[in-house]
Design an enzyme around this catalytic site. Structure first.
Site, PDB file in Angstrom:
ATOM      1  N   GLY A   1       0.796  -1.219   0.000  1.00 57.88           N
ATOM      2  CA  GLY A   1       0.000   0.000   0.000  1.00 57.88           C
ATOM      3  C   GLY A   1       0.824   1.262   0.000  1.00 57.88           C
ATOM      4  N   ASN A   2       2.036   1.215   0.597  1.00 58.44           N
ATOM      5  CA  ASN A   2       2.871   2.411   0.646  1.00 58.44           C
ATOM      6  C   ASN A   2       3.396   2.804  -0.726  1.00 58.44           C
ATOM      7  OD1 ASN A   2       4.496  -0.022   0.786  1.00 58.44           O
ATOM      8  ND2 ASN A   2       6.247   1.291   1.167  1.00 58.44           N
TER       9      ASN A   2
ATOM     10  N   LYS B   1     -10.365  -9.227   6.533  1.00 58.40           N
ATOM     11  CA  LYS B   1      -9.543  -8.372   5.672  1.00 58.40           C
ATOM     12  C   LYS B   1      -9.808  -6.894   5.945  1.00 58.40           C
ATOM     13  CE  LYS B   1      -6.805  -7.291   2.239  1.00 58.40           C
ATOM     14  NZ  LYS B   1      -5.348  -7.429   2.414  1.00 58.40           N
TER      15      LYS B   1
ATOM     16  N   LYS C   1      -4.114  -9.501  -1.635  1.00 56.41           N
ATOM     17  CA  LYS C   1      -3.324  -9.346  -2.861  1.00 56.41           C
ATOM     18  C   LYS C   1      -2.065 -10.211  -2.871  1.00 56.41           C
ATOM     19  CE  LYS C   1       0.404  -6.391  -2.010  1.00 56.41           C
ATOM     20  NZ  LYS C   1       0.432  -6.572  -0.584  1.00 56.41           N
TER      21      LYS C   1
ATOM     22  N   LYS D   1       1.832 -12.323   3.886  1.00 59.11           N
ATOM     23  CA  LYS D   1       3.025 -12.229   3.030  1.00 59.11           C
ATOM     24  C   LYS D   1       3.907 -13.468   3.181  1.00 59.11           C
ATOM     25  CE  LYS D   1       3.055  -7.180   3.050  1.00 59.11           C
ATOM     26  NZ  LYS D   1       1.610  -7.167   3.159  1.00 59.11           N
TER      27      LYS D   1
END
Length: 310
Positions: A11-12, A128, A210, A272
């Protein structure tokens, strides 16, 4: 040696404190410049990205304008809308950045559907996070039926179902685009969640993580490497504690042990590392996955930066 790389942007890479379209395009321009060295080195890039804040903000806009004459759109459609808008912004700045670097490459954004199971337990247990971070006071003022959780010490966020991806519908087409030399932006926001029932496909109210969608895509298009980009240079043990420790090179077996000990937050680092494990295991353990920050991606093949899972 040329490699086929799926890069999952965090997101960053898209959103700063300013959620305006202009600010997000500026953030993506900086992101594009950091990806160009990999393209200069001749690697095939498939780029995915998150959309949690964007789809959450869009849901708020839909809710605020909801009326009989202008009904709010469902979540799967909002995922498609943010997939398209973020892909458009990234495609635009990446083309401009490549032109400035003297690189003649096509860039394409593909709206991507991802199949999930209608029986996935996630539909009865939303986890989420989407949308903006709220203080506890702001969360308590909300007069709705939504579920909120505290997200890694950064505030409270709404949560929605996050089923696991079964397959990326457009994966064969994405593979062809990559073989033609196109830099392909796909599976944005985890892909548009759809289910199959008696041969019919329909969207569902969910947001797919994602990182899991990126792993599934990497698996299906036979990627050589999965790079998951986030806000930190490495995954850590005892993160944000005085004794935190970088994880550099680690085996799947060791990483699973750390998961069992609860070292990774479910809303941030856990998906992740789980996605990285899946990629390595589905490649018959012949390939690696890397978790690191966007700032390090250009030097991924010349340094040992990042957490490397084998």
């Amino acid at each position: 040696m040329k490699k086929r790389i799926v890069i999952a942007l965090g997101g960053n890479a898209i959103l700063t404190k300013d959620p305006s379209a202009k600010a997000q395009q500026l953030a993506l321009r900086s992101t594009a410049k950091k990806l160009v060295p990999l393209i200069e080195q001749g690697h095939e890039l498939i780029i995915s990205h998150g959309n949690g804040p964007q789809v959450g903000n869009l849901l708020l806009q839909q809710s605020a304008a909801d009326s009989k004459e202008n009904p709010a759109l469902p979540l799967d459609t909002c995922v498609a809308m943010t997939q398209g808008s973020i892909g458009y912004w990234l495609q635009l700045v990446l083309r401009e950045t490549l032109k400035e670097a003297g690189i003649n490459k096509e860039v394409i954004t593909l709206l991507t559907q991802v199949i999930v199971s209608k029986d996935d337990p996630a539909f009865s247990h939303p986890t989420k996070p989407v949308g903006p971070f709220l203080s506890e006071e702001e969360k308590n003022r909300k007069n709705d039926q939504d579920i909120y959780i505290e997200d890694s010490g950064r505030g409270w966020r709404k949560v929605v179902p996050s089923p696991k991806p079964i397959s990326v519908t457009e994966a064969p087409l994405i593979e062809k685009l990559v073989e033609m030399g196109a830099i392909t932006i796909a599976a944005g926001g985890g892909g548009i969640p759809v289910v199959e029932d008696n041969g019919e496909v329909s969207g569902v109210e969910a947001v797919i993580d994602k990182d899991f969608a990126s792993e599934k895509l990497a698996e299906q298009i036979k990627a050589d490497l999965l790079i998951i980009l986030t806000a930190v240079d490495h995954a850590y043990l005892d993160y944000n504690q005085p004794n935190q420790k970088q994880i550099k090179t680690i085996s799947v077996e060791e990483l699973k042990q750390h998961i069992d000990k609860g070292h990774f937050a479910s809303g941030s680092m856990l998906p992740k590392v789980e996605a990285a494990i899946r990629f390595v295991e589905h490649s018959n353990r012949t390939k690696q996955a890397i978790i690191t920050s966007l700032d390090n991606v250009a030097n991924i093949f010349t340094t040992d930066i990042g957490t490397r899972i084998y």
